[in-house]
Write an enzyme that holds these catalytic residues in place. Structure first.
Site, PDB file in Angstrom:
ATOM      1  N   CYS A 124       0.853  -1.195   0.000  1.00  0.00           N
ATOM      2  CA  CYS A 124       0.000   0.000   0.000  1.00  0.00           C
ATOM      3  C   CYS A 124       0.892   1.249   0.000  1.00  0.00           C
ATOM      4  O   CYS A 124       1.720   1.409  -0.881  1.00  0.00           O
ATOM      5  CB  CYS A 124      -0.955  -0.061   1.191  1.00  0.00           C
ATOM      6  SG  CYS A 124      -2.226   1.207   1.205  1.00  0.00           S
ATOM      7  N   ASP A 181      -8.594  -3.473  -7.431  1.00  0.00           N
ATOM      8  CA  ASP A 181      -8.118  -2.468  -6.472  1.00  0.00           C
ATOM      9  C   ASP A 181      -8.627  -1.087  -6.882  1.00  0.00           C
ATOM     10  O   ASP A 181      -8.180  -0.535  -7.891  1.00  0.00           O
ATOM     11  CB  ASP A 181      -6.587  -2.477  -6.450  1.00  0.00           C
ATOM     12  CG  ASP A 181      -6.005  -1.593  -5.364  1.00  0.00           C
ATOM     13  OD1 ASP A 181      -6.727  -0.710  -4.858  1.00  0.00           O
ATOM     14  OD2 ASP A 181      -4.826  -1.785  -5.024  1.00  0.00           O
ATOM     15  N   HIS A 214      -7.703  -4.439  -3.054  1.00  0.00           N
ATOM     16  CA  HIS A 214      -6.638  -3.724  -2.360  1.00  0.00           C
ATOM     17  C   HIS A 214      -6.371  -4.414  -1.027  1.00  0.00           C
ATOM     18  O   HIS A 214      -7.287  -4.824  -0.333  1.00  0.00           O
ATOM     19  CB  HIS A 214      -7.033  -2.266  -2.121  1.00  0.00           C
ATOM     20  CG  HIS A 214      -5.911  -1.442  -1.571  1.00  0.00           C
ATOM     21  ND1 HIS A 214      -4.794  -1.136  -2.310  1.00  0.00           N
ATOM     22  CD2 HIS A 214      -5.714  -0.894  -0.340  1.00  0.00           C
ATOM     23  CE1 HIS A 214      -3.961  -0.420  -1.574  1.00  0.00           C
ATOM     24  NE2 HIS A 214      -4.494  -0.262  -0.378  1.00  0.00           N
TER      25      HIS A 214
END
Length: 243
Positions: A124, A181, A214
């Protein structure tokens, strides 16, 4: 493989960076990996991933990413309050400060007698920070897992020039995305890939896992995909060791 786990305080300019170092038991030496967390810092979830990576034969150093803020020493919960606190920590940290912390941790890893080659990885926001670590000539290879803000420069308190500096990356680069995502949708992935090829990077791998959301590697919550996690870690180890 049996592991050793230690908490260390990496010295920086006027403060320390609390880090967890996980390594195979024994004398080594092994490659060293700077592992960046997501916005929640040193959670048990991230440490479980770090242990899996260390068990493949790496000295893994996972630093806190907000050592200058009130979040120093804090592992955030995976809830709305934790997410907001993590985003606030990012917003309080400039790109230059993130870079300075990176130099300190790489200095620490590079000085260890049990460390050989230096690598970087992250998840991330940590994937974006790992990309910036790839700019350091000491880093031989980097794996970025679903890096956020790479396509538009969103990182911390200011706009980062990460993608614009892609041509400065001297080592090998691998980026992993999930196809579902929302933080890095298809157009953003295309923008990133186009910029990397335009920068002349040829030792480059891009993996897009179908159905991956994600944070699909975070083993807490509904987004977690164990099969894709295993695949991603296997591919990462293979890439880093140049198998």
């Amino acid at each position: 493989m049996k592991l050793r786990e230690d908490e260390v305080r990496v010295p920086a300019s006027g403060y320390e960076i609390r880090s967890v170092v996980i390594s195979p038991a024994g004398d080594g030496p092994w490659p060293g990996v700077l592992l960046y967390t997501d916005i929640f810092q040193l959670t048990e979830s991230t440490l479980r991933t770090a242990r899996r990576l260390a068990s493949a034969g790496f000295v893994v150093c996972a630093p806190e990413i907000y050592p200058r803020t009130e979040l120093a020493g804090v592992a955030l919960e995976f809830d709305d309050a934790g997410k907001q606190a993590g985003l606030s920590g990012a917003a309080a940290t400039t790109t230059a400060q993130f870079d300075e912390d990176r130099v300190a941790v790489l200095d620490y890893l590079g000085q260890r007698a049990d460390v050989t080659t230096l690598f970087a990885t992250g998840f991330c926001i940590g994937g974006h920070l790992a990309f910036r670590a790839a700019l350091d000539p000491r880093v031989a290879a980097t794996v970025c897992f679903y890096p956020t803000g790479l396509h538009n420069g969103a990182l911390g308190a200011d706009k980062a020039d990460s993608l614009a500096r892609a041509a400065d990356i001297p080592g090998r680069l691998m980026i992993v995305f999930g196809s579902q995502d929302p933080h890095v949708p298809a157009d953003a992935r295309l923008e990133i890939l186009s910029a990397l090829y335009a920068a002349g990077l040829t030792d480059l791998e891009l993996h897009v896992y179908a159905g991956g959301e994600h944070a699909f590697m975070r083993d807490v919550g509904a987004r977690h995909d164990p099969m894709l996690t295993d695949l991603a870690l296997t591919e990462a180890v293979s890439f880093l060791t140049n198998r």
